[in-house]
Design a protein around this motif. Structure first.
Motif, mmCIF file in Angstrom:
data_model
loop_
_atom_site.group_PDB
_atom_site.id
_atom_site.type_symbol
_atom_site.label_atom_id
_atom_site.label_comp_id
_atom_site.label_asym_id
_atom_site.label_seq_id
_atom_site.Cartn_x
_atom_site.Cartn_y
_atom_site.Cartn_z
ATOM 1 N N PHE A 272 0.830 -1.205 0.000
ATOM 2 C CA PHE A 272 0.000 0.000 0.000
ATOM 3 C C PHE A 272 0.867 1.259 0.000
ATOM 4 C CE2 PHE A 272 -2.282 3.351 2.237
ATOM 5 C CZ PHE A 272 -3.528 3.330 1.621
ATOM 6 N N PRO A 273 0.540 2.304 -0.776
ATOM 7 C CA PRO A 273 -0.661 2.444 -1.615
ATOM 8 C C PRO A 273 -0.397 2.270 -3.105
ATOM 9 C CG PRO A 273 0.254 4.593 -1.198
ATOM 10 C CD PRO A 273 1.199 3.603 -0.562
ATOM 11 N N ASP A 274 0.816 1.952 -3.504
ATOM 12 C CA ASP A 274 1.186 2.045 -4.921
ATOM 13 C C ASP A 274 1.261 0.714 -5.657
ATOM 14 O OD1 ASP A 274 1.511 4.860 -4.742
ATOM 15 O OD2 ASP A 274 3.473 4.546 -3.807
ATOM 16 N N ARG A 275 1.283 -0.428 -4.904
ATOM 17 C CA ARG A 275 1.443 -1.718 -5.561
ATOM 18 C C ARG A 275 0.402 -2.709 -5.080
ATOM 19 N NH1 ARG A 275 7.431 -3.015 -3.786
ATOM 20 N NH2 ARG A 275 6.633 -1.940 -1.939
#
Length: 298
Positions: A272-275
């Motif tokens: 979290f939050p990008d992958r």
């Protein structure tokens, strides 16, 4: 301290949230089936005479002997094995099956230990049981869950046992003795990590004593399969998670609580939050975190 603060929760049964929660407890149905008949009998002691007259055309002498049992259930085992959650969910399902719409589940707070004043703990325990029994009244049902029971019911023979602790144990025993008059409409679930630490008089009174253990390899496999549905993990990846959370190099295996309250949040925090959450996140965390130490029962 007001009587309201003696309890962490008071939940009318049956409860939809508890019904949903039982579906997340691995092995719940198997355990429930194992204790169901004895608990159903315990909760309906007042019906024994009618049962006996219906099936034996008289009241058997056994009815009075069985009806005299104590309404106490002890769940014991290592930390994080689901004792308290299972007790609450079992109480909920029993209420649902019996179509009892006015049952109430009480969860005793550790605040009942008080602030150390002389006689306070015994007084608070008495107040708690008074509220539970008043809730039952003449027709309703009340179920009390006591977590970390060894903190209230440690053996009075222990050398380090304080006078206040001994008073609390005496009070708890007396209260459990007293609720027998409700013929099963008041039942106490006492959960503990250390069965051997409990006072022998309490253990003797228990109608049911059920042990909880850390999940086996097969149970952890089922847990990961259920909880990680939607991540498209392969059977091999699930097997790797089972292995890495197993006992090794002097470490115990992981508990249910270790996996759900420590492994999953830590792995998700890495994504979290990008992958998206991936197997690598789960495996990395499982490889670095240590399982909860075993609570020695000596």
């Amino acid at each position: 301290m007001t009587p309201l603060s003696i309890f962490d929760a008071k939940t009318p049964l049956p409860d939809a949230a508890l019904a949903a929660r039982e579906k997340t407890l691995l092995g719940f149905d198997t355990r429930y089936a194992r204790v169901h008949d004895q608990l159903r009998l315990l909760l309906n002691l007042g019906e024994l005479a009618n049962w006996s007259n219906r099936h034996h055309q008289k009241k058997l002498a056994l009815c009075d002997l069985v009806a005299d049992q104590y309404p106490l259930v002890i769940f014991h085992g290592d930390v994080g094995t689901g004792k308290t959650a299972t007790a609450e969910c079992i109480a909920n399902r029993l209420a649902k099956e019996s179509r009892t719409e006015d049952s109430l589940l009480f969860r005793l707070s550790n605040r009942v230990r008080g602030s150390g004043k002389v006689g306070e703990m015994g007084t608070l325990l008495t107040q708690a049981f008074q509220e539970v029994t008043q809730s039952a009244g003449r027709t309703r049902r009340a179920i009390l869950v006591i977590d970390e029971g060894d903190s209230l019911a440690a053996a009075r023979t222990q050398e380090h046992s304080h006078h206040e602790d001994k008073v609390a144990v005496n009070t708890l025993i007396q209260c459990i003795d007293d609720v027998r008059r409700f013929n099963g409409r008041v039942v106490v679930f006492l959960c503990t990590n250390r069965l051997s630490a409990l006072d022998a008089a309490l253990i003797r009174r228990a109608a049911v004593v059920e042990e909880f253990r850390r999940p086996s390899d097969a149970e952890r496999r089922d847990l990961f399969t259920m909880d990680l549905d939607g991540l498209s993990l392969t059977a091999s990846q699930i097997a790797q998670l089972v292995t890495v959370t197993g006992a090794s190099a002097g470490r115990p295996s992981w508990t249910f609580s270790d996996i759900r309250t420590r492994l999953y949040p830590a792995a998700m925090a890495k994504a979290f939050p990008d992958r998206p959450l991936a197997f690598e996140h789960l495996y990395e965390v499982a490889s670095t975190l240590r399982p909860s130490p075993v609570m020695e029962d000596k």
